[in-house]
Design an enzyme around this catalytic site. Sequence first.
Site, PDB file in Angstrom:
ATOM      1  CE  LYS A  53      -3.828  -2.396   2.259  1.00 20.69           C
ATOM      2  NZ  LYS A  53      -4.481  -2.769   3.528  1.00 20.69           N
ATOM      3  CD  GLN A  97      -3.428  -4.462   6.789  1.00 23.56           C
ATOM      4  OE1 GLN A  97      -3.351  -3.468   6.069  1.00 23.56           O
ATOM      5  NE2 GLN A  97      -4.113  -5.522   6.430  1.00 23.56           N
ATOM      6  CG  ASP A 120      -9.230   0.354   5.496  1.00 23.63           C
ATOM      7  OD1 ASP A 120      -9.026   0.086   4.293  1.00 23.63           O
ATOM      8  OD2 ASP A 120      -8.427   0.084   6.407  1.00 23.63           O
TER       9      ASP A 120
END
Length: 307
Positions: A53, A97, A120
């Site tokens: 990412k 994460q 997200d």
Amino acid sequence: MASQLLNGAAVAEEIKRGVAARVKELEPRGIKPGLAAVIVGDDPASKVYVGSKVKTCQSLGLHSEKYELSAQTTTRELLALVEHLNQRDDIDGILVQLPLPKQIETRRILEAVDPAKDVDGFHAINVGRLVRGEESLVACTPAGIIELLDHYQIPIEGSHAVVVGRSDIVGKPMSMLLLHRNATVTICHSRTRNLPEVARQADILVAAIGRAAMITGDFVREGAVVIDVGMNKATTAGEINRIFPDSDLPKRMEDLGKRGYTLVGDVEPRTVAERASWLTPVPGGVGPLTIAMLMKNTLRAAEMRRG
Ligand code: NDP
């Protein structure tokens, strides 16, 4: 007839090119969208995801920062970091994460992220907006799947979409997005009775289960579009021989020899490719789209927040 492949990797490249072009346009205004990625602990898969990412950010001209915290980090410590990132004007997206170590209250962390920086799309405010059909930051994987279907002009409206999996990060938001596009949506899970029979009603079948090659040809209606979200490992030659078509075997066996596994989705390509009209490959299908959409969400967050 064998199915055609939905090339997620190519669509992801196109999305990323669009993001890079827009990032360039923002430059003269002194805006450089920034993503902060936070990882807690030493999970190797999480490290690979976060690494790619951050690398993708760099290649598109976005600013990125990586925070690697020890596996012993407490909820309080992580909350303090999130709060600090919330305050920073040069950070547009915050990504924590998952999964987090057990001692950390994941939900509290996700709710602490400023909804305007929640790239997200996991914050309750963004989930609520999604359910209402309002403008929001949407979870990257399902948002990417919609882009893929649109790219290939696969009709969603009026179709019967069956989503197998009801997680907060894939199954539920996927179902909502399909519903807002006027599909008739059925959501399946581990307690669904007669899953093959239900799945066979799908014009669009999305598998987000986390079980290698569980969806076989007898779950698929002739001509259905099949989207394989799963990312699992096949680790034996026997498994690989059963799952993949002959044409794919040399490459898969090479993977096995080199790395000890080959990536397999939730769909069994050997039998499903015979029946589906379109199918996403694994790898090269949904995975690259997820990262591309994270970049797009970071850009959107910057545009929304900084006007
Ligand atoms: P979760 O484990 O959170 O959810 C799995 C879902 O599948 C659950 O709803 C579960 O049902 C359902 N399920 C499990 N077993 C069965 C079964 N035998 N029959 C029917 N349904 C079943 O997984 P995620 O949604 O997070 O991820 C799903 C897969 O997608 C994983 O392989 C993951 O690695 C992959 N993934 C890939 C991404 C990408 O970018 N390509 C991004 C995110 C995930 P129940 O709720 O009843 O337990």
